[in-house]
Write a protein that holds these residues in place. Structure first.
Motif, mmCIF file in Angstrom:
data_model
loop_
_atom_site.group_PDB
_atom_site.id
_atom_site.type_symbol
_atom_site.label_atom_id
_atom_site.label_comp_id
_atom_site.label_asym_id
_atom_site.label_seq_id
_atom_site.Cartn_x
_atom_site.Cartn_y
_atom_site.Cartn_z
ATOM 1 N N ASP A 1 -54.724 -32.330 64.314
ATOM 2 C CA ASP A 1 -54.496 -31.240 65.505
ATOM 3 C C ASP A 1 -52.667 -30.986 65.508
ATOM 4 O OD1 ASP A 1 -53.829 -30.198 67.986
ATOM 5 O OD2 ASP A 1 -54.867 -31.729 69.221
ATOM 6 N N ASP B 1 -56.643 -27.724 60.060
ATOM 7 C CA ASP B 1 -57.484 -27.164 61.231
ATOM 8 C C ASP B 1 -57.801 -28.715 61.775
ATOM 9 O OD1 ASP B 1 -58.529 -24.235 61.773
ATOM 10 O OD2 ASP B 1 -59.120 -25.966 63.172
ATOM 11 N N ALA C 1 -52.789 -17.261 59.952
ATOM 12 C CA ALA C 1 -53.353 -16.120 60.246
ATOM 13 C C ALA C 1 -53.913 -16.169 61.729
ATOM 14 C CB ALA C 1 -54.498 -15.678 59.265
ATOM 15 N N GLY D 1 -53.878 -23.674 60.830
ATOM 16 C CA GLY D 1 -55.186 -23.194 61.731
ATOM 17 C C GLY D 1 -56.070 -22.243 60.675
HETATM 18 C C1 LIG Z 1 -58.413 -17.200 65.688
HETATM 19 S S1 LIG Z 1 -58.947 -18.847 64.463
HETATM 20 C C2 LIG Z 1 -58.207 -18.116 62.848
HETATM 21 C C3 LIG Z 1 -58.699 -18.802 61.892
HETATM 22 C C4 LIG Z 1 -58.279 -18.497 60.491
HETATM 23 N N1 LIG Z 1 -56.884 -18.502 60.451
HETATM 24 C C5 LIG Z 1 -58.607 -16.800 60.307
HETATM 25 O O1 LIG Z 1 -57.812 -16.115 60.187
HETATM 26 O O2 LIG Z 1 -59.804 -16.522 59.950
HETATM 27 C C6 LIG Z 1 -57.747 -19.888 65.021
HETATM 28 C C7 LIG Z 1 -57.823 -21.478 64.435
HETATM 29 O O3 LIG Z 1 -56.749 -22.069 64.787
HETATM 30 C C8 LIG Z 1 -57.540 -23.352 64.762
HETATM 31 N N2 LIG Z 1 -56.559 -24.214 65.748
HETATM 32 C C9 LIG Z 1 -56.512 -23.964 67.080
HETATM 33 N N3 LIG Z 1 -55.668 -24.876 67.655
HETATM 34 C C10 LIG Z 1 -55.379 -25.868 66.581
HETATM 35 C C11 LIG Z 1 -54.681 -26.988 66.819
HETATM 36 N N4 LIG Z 1 -54.015 -27.562 67.645
HETATM 37 N N5 LIG Z 1 -54.555 -27.566 65.546
HETATM 38 C C12 LIG Z 1 -55.167 -27.351 64.413
HETATM 39 N N6 LIG Z 1 -55.902 -25.850 64.231
HETATM 40 C C13 LIG Z 1 -56.111 -25.421 65.484
HETATM 41 C C14 LIG Z 1 -58.650 -23.099 65.034
HETATM 42 O O4 LIG Z 1 -59.522 -24.221 64.819
HETATM 43 C C15 LIG Z 1 -59.109 -21.862 64.306
HETATM 44 O O5 LIG Z 1 -59.661 -22.005 63.225
#
Ligand SMILES: C[S@@+](CC[C@H](N)C(=O)[O-])C[C@H]1O[C@@H](n2cnc3c(N)ncnc32)[C@H](O)[C@@H]1O
Length: 293
Positions: free
Chosen positions: A129, A73, A148, A49
């Protein structure tokens, strides 16, 4: 699209970076220095993510070895922003073979090799995903899995399966822990927070989300698998210098509370208006590290 905009992630990035628990980070760095890594002289890190790569920008400058990062992501827009933001953040791009064997045609974004503060960092981007494909990601070679602000989105059944497959050290930062202190305190805060927590537990793509319970759940599951675990606080402590973030936080929280519908519109509107102008608040997070001794 994940619902997390690049603008929101960019607004929170400096606060995220200063809020990370530095004692725990030092333990993780010390661990990486001491272990026999997969390939001597280099360290392989997978960021789940990853969004636009904030976690890499926080950690990479502290790692002395050559670094191979895999940013994962399911939001292609954010991964593309990650690539351009990392190129802009770097001192310069370098010519270096990307990771050994594992860049394949499904990696739709071209990997990059950069130099930052004399650290060599090779980054590839995986458009995946994690709800479905976490096993493939966990099976890839890595010295450390990190994330994070991600694990509060996942659900208990998914986390149980994830932990059952996890054999590598895991370092998660800035997982929401449910504690919020707005100042000056108002009677309505408790009702707003209760509704906000209810929203935290709604489905974010993995089933009913763990929200504030995520780190405790992670810890229980991994301890049961003989991992050593360490937790440490990493709250956002915001003041008038963080006005733009406070404002977006108030607007986002009020929107979530409205979606739950348990607090009257008038009360939510009043709360939102006063909190947009708040000059102090604290939002609790936890950092977590687990490894097998
Ligand atoms: C709150 S954001 C945090 C992003 C980054 N880690 C940061 O600290 O800035 C949550 C992240 O998780 C990703 N995410 C959510 N569900 C996901 C999934 N099923 N598979 C992959 N990524 C996912 C979102 O696209 C997003 O980029």
């Amino acid at each position: 699209m994940s619902g997390f905009s690049a603008d929101w992630l960019s607004l929170r990035e400096p606060v995220d970076h200063r809020s990370r628990n530095l004692d725990l980070q030092a333990q993780v760095l010390n661990y990486l220095e001491k272990i026999k890594t997969l390939y001597p002289g280099s360290v392989h890190i997978t960021d789940l993510g990853s969004g636009t790569g904030s976690n890499l920008r926080a950690l990479a400058p502290h790692i002395n070895s050559v670094q191979y990062w895999t940013l994962v992501d399911y939001d292609l827009t954010l991964l593309n922003v990650a690539r351009s933001t990392l190129l802009a953040w770097a001192d310069r791009e370098i010519n270096m073979p990307t990771d050994e064997s594992s860049v394949n045609l499904l990696d739709t974004i071209k990997p990059i090799s950069i130099l930052k503060e004399n650290k060599t960092i090779v980054v590839k981007f995986k458009y995946v995903d994690l709800f479905n494909d976490y096993q493939a990601i966990l099976n890839e070679p890595a010295d450390l899995i990190t994330a994070a602000a991600f694990f509060d989105l996942v659900a208990q059944p998914w986390l149980t399966q994830f932990c059952a497959h996890l054999s590598k050290p895991l370092y998660t930062v800035l997982t929401y822990d449910g504690v919020e202190k707005w100042s000056p305190a108002q009677v309505i805060d408790a009702e707003i927070l209760k509704a906000f927590h209810e929203h935290q537990r709604t489905d974010k793509g993995f089933g009913s989300a763990l929200g504030p319970a995520a780190t405790q759940c992670l810890e229980n599951l991994l301890r049961a698998q003989q991992f050593t675990t360490v937790c440490a606080p990493s709250p956002w402590v915001l003041d008038h210098q963080d006005q733009a973030l406070i404002e977006q936080l108030a607007i986002g929280s009020a929107k979530a509370v409205r979606e739950i519908g348990s607090v009257s519109q008038t009360s939510v509107n009043q709360w939102e208006q006063s909190r947009i102008q708040a000059d102090q608040c604290e939002i609790g997070h936890i950092d977590f590290f687990s490894y097998k001794a």
